[in-house]
Write a protein that holds these residues in place. Structure first.
Motif, PDB file in Angstrom:
ATOM      1  N   VAL A  12      -6.663  14.759  -2.852  1.00  0.00           N
ATOM      2  CA  VAL A  12      -6.559  14.146  -1.524  1.00  0.00           C
ATOM      3  C   VAL A  12      -5.824  12.816  -1.625  1.00  0.00           C
ATOM      4  O   VAL A  12      -5.923  12.108  -2.637  1.00  0.00           O
ATOM      5  CB  VAL A  12      -7.959  13.923  -0.918  1.00  0.00           C
ATOM      6  N   PRO A  13      -5.061  12.439  -0.608  1.00  0.00           N
ATOM      7  CA  PRO A  13      -4.464  11.093  -0.587  1.00  0.00           C
ATOM      8  C   PRO A  13      -5.554  10.031  -0.634  1.00  0.00           C
ATOM      9  O   PRO A  13      -6.700  10.273  -0.243  1.00  0.00           O
ATOM     10  CB  PRO A  13      -3.702  11.064   0.744  1.00  0.00           C
ATOM     11  N   ASP A  14      -5.198   8.846  -1.095  1.00  0.00           N
ATOM     12  CA  ASP A  14      -6.180   7.775  -1.211  1.00  0.00           C
ATOM     13  C   ASP A  14      -5.498   6.430  -0.974  1.00  0.00           C
ATOM     14  O   ASP A  14      -4.313   6.272  -1.244  1.00  0.00           O
ATOM     15  CB  ASP A  14      -6.836   7.797  -2.596  1.00  0.00           C
ATOM     16  N   GLN A  15      -6.265   5.484  -0.486  1.00  0.00           N
ATOM     17  CA  GLN A  15      -5.753   4.147  -0.171  1.00  0.00           C
ATOM     18  C   GLN A  15      -6.182   3.179  -1.272  1.00  0.00           C
ATOM     19  O   GLN A  15      -7.170   2.466  -1.157  1.00  0.00           O
ATOM     20  CB  GLN A  15      -6.275   3.704   1.199  1.00  0.00           C
ATOM     21  N   GLN A  16      -5.415   3.157  -2.354  1.00  0.00           N
ATOM     22  CA  GLN A  16      -5.845   2.417  -3.536  1.00  0.00           C
ATOM     23  C   GLN A  16      -5.921   0.906  -3.293  1.00  0.00           C
ATOM     24  O   GLN A  16      -6.812   0.231  -3.820  1.00  0.00           O
ATOM     25  CB  GLN A  16      -4.939   2.716  -4.720  1.00  0.00           C
ATOM     26  N   PHE A  17      -5.016   0.359  -2.495  1.00  0.00           N
ATOM     27  CA  PHE A  17      -5.045  -1.082  -2.270  1.00  0.00           C
ATOM     28  C   PHE A  17      -6.170  -1.492  -1.324  1.00  0.00           C
ATOM     29  O   PHE A  17      -6.735  -2.582  -1.458  1.00  0.00           O
ATOM     30  CB  PHE A  17      -3.689  -1.577  -1.758  1.00  0.00           C
ATOM     31  N   THR A  18      -6.515  -0.618  -0.399  1.00  0.00           N
ATOM     32  CA  THR A  18      -7.677  -0.892   0.436  1.00  0.00           C
ATOM     33  C   THR A  18      -8.933  -0.952  -0.420  1.00  0.00           C
ATOM     34  O   THR A  18      -9.764  -1.859  -0.275  1.00  0.00           O
ATOM     35  CB  THR A  18      -7.824   0.181   1.525  1.00  0.00           C
ATOM     36  N   THR A  19      -9.062   0.005  -1.345  1.00  0.00           N
ATOM     37  CA  THR A  19     -10.207   0.011  -2.257  1.00  0.00           C
ATOM     38  C   THR A  19     -10.203  -1.216  -3.150  1.00  0.00           C
ATOM     39  O   THR A  19     -11.246  -1.835  -3.404  1.00  0.00           O
ATOM     40  CB  THR A  19     -10.206   1.284  -3.109  1.00  0.00           C
ATOM     41  N   LEU A  20      -9.019  -1.602  -3.620  1.00  0.00           N
ATOM     42  CA  LEU A  20      -8.907  -2.792  -4.474  1.00  0.00           C
ATOM     43  C   LEU A  20      -9.402  -4.038  -3.757  1.00  0.00           C
ATOM     44  O   LEU A  20     -10.215  -4.803  -4.295  1.00  0.00           O
ATOM     45  CB  LEU A  20      -7.461  -2.984  -4.897  1.00  0.00           C
ATOM     46  N   PHE A  21      -8.936  -4.280  -2.535  1.00  0.00           N
ATOM     47  CA  PHE A  21      -9.373  -5.460  -1.784  1.00  0.00           C
ATOM     48  C   PHE A  21     -10.873  -5.399  -1.512  1.00  0.00           C
ATOM     49  O   PHE A  21     -11.571  -6.423  -1.568  1.00  0.00           O
ATOM     50  CB  PHE A  21      -8.606  -5.573  -0.466  1.00  0.00           C
TER      51      PHE A  21
END
Length: 328
Positions: free
Chosen positions: A281-290
């Motif tokens: 699945v696509p993922d929002q890695q920078f959202t998770t990082l913040f």
């Protein structure tokens, strides 16, 4: 963070194009962090970013650090400026999320982590890819024994030559392939093999006209003999992935480091003479990082991020010191 546990008040220290393309749109999705101020040495650029993402425009980095309405800063400046401005932000009592590489040497890293520990502040290096769900998918298969016992890791991040004016060709700004592209495969090796890695071989290809390395490779070996073969550079066809090779098969990811939010990763699993491609699945890695940065500040997790930053810098420094340097 504020005593009422409200949103983390963040200042942007430097209006980099990468921050505008990837980081700030991800930040805008969160309620845990609010962009309070945006600083640039170009007042017009600060106004542009503030108009697009919010916050008050500030003309100058010193002015940003002097504000009393911030809890933390995000530093996406050129590589050579990461450690100096991260240090100044810590001295100002601010938590810091800093783009990679946070430090080019162990000495720089030690100064930053010491300053963070003394003040009870979080200093975290921004490796967004570590927070993407595709890494967790690869780790889960490895832990389940899907490819038997891990024997070696191969990781590569490289791309074609950059425009002549790109800052990654400027030694005074911390340019070069090792500090820009090479740190991703190095971080991958640490992710799967841990921090007790020995540099058993390395090379850097240098562009004599520019004074920076534009390609390189490293061989790392863990305490149990598992090896990591790393490649990186600016003079290749595009490659952005890694392979875990075990006693009974292989796991591969083909877009490990630069997956955009809408990108559907493909994991390749080879075992028992068959090749299986799994669409993740696509993922929002920078959202998770913040979000994880905000959680580290909230939970006062000073030691973990500082340890990661220091271990990464030490390994990068050992590779640079060990490498045989050859002209391109």
């Amino acid at each position: 963070m504020p005593e009422d546990r409200g949103p983390l008040r963040l200042g942007l220290l430097g209006c980099a194009g990468f921050a505008r393309r990837r980081a700030l749109p991800s930040l805008a999705r969160l309620t845990e962090i609010t962009l309070t101020a945006v600083a640039s040495r170009d007042a017009g650029r600060a106004k542009l970013f503030a108009g697009e993402f919010g916050g008050e425009p500030v003309a100058g980095y010193e002015e940003l650090l002097a504000r009393d309405d911030l809890d933390a800063v995000y530093v996406p400046l050129p590589a050579a400026l990461h450690a100096p401005w991260t240090g100044r932000a810590l001295e100002a009592g601010l938590h810091v999320l800093v783009e990679k590489p946070a430090a080019a040497t162990a000495a720089e890293a030690d100064r930053l982590t010491r300053a963070a520990r003394e003040r009870g502040l979080v200093v975290m290096e921004n490796f967004g890819f570590v927070h993407h769900a595709q890494q967790e998918a690869a780790r889960s298969l490895l832990d389940e024994g899907a490819i038997g016992e891990l024997r070696s890791l191969t990781a590569e991040f490289a791309f074609p030559p950059l425009p002549d004016t790109d800052i990654r060709y400027q030694p005074g700004l911390g340019g070069g392939a090792l500090l820009d592209a090479g740190v991703y495969p190095i971080r991958t090796a640490r992710l799967f093999l841990g921090d007790e890695l020995e540099v058993t071989g390395a090379s850097l290809r240098e562009d004599p006209g520019r004074g920076v390395d534009v390609a390189g490779a490293a061989l790392l070996t863990g305490p149990t003999g598992i090896s990591a073969h790393l490649g990186f550079g600016f003079v290749h066809s595009y490659r952005c992935g890694y392979t875990l090779w075990g006693s009974a098969g292989r796991i591969g990811l083909n877009r490990a480091y630069s997956a955009r939010d809408d990108f559907t990763p493909t994991l390749t699993l080879e075992r028992d003479g068959r090749v299986e491609e799994r669409r993740l699945v696509p993922d929002q890695q920078f959202t998770t990082l913040f979000r994880r940065f905000a959680a580290a500040v909230r939970d006062q997790d000073v030691a973990g991020p500082a340890h990661d930053l220091a271990q990464q810098a030490r390994l990068v420094e050992r590779i640079a010191a060990t490498a045989r340097r050859l002209p391109l």
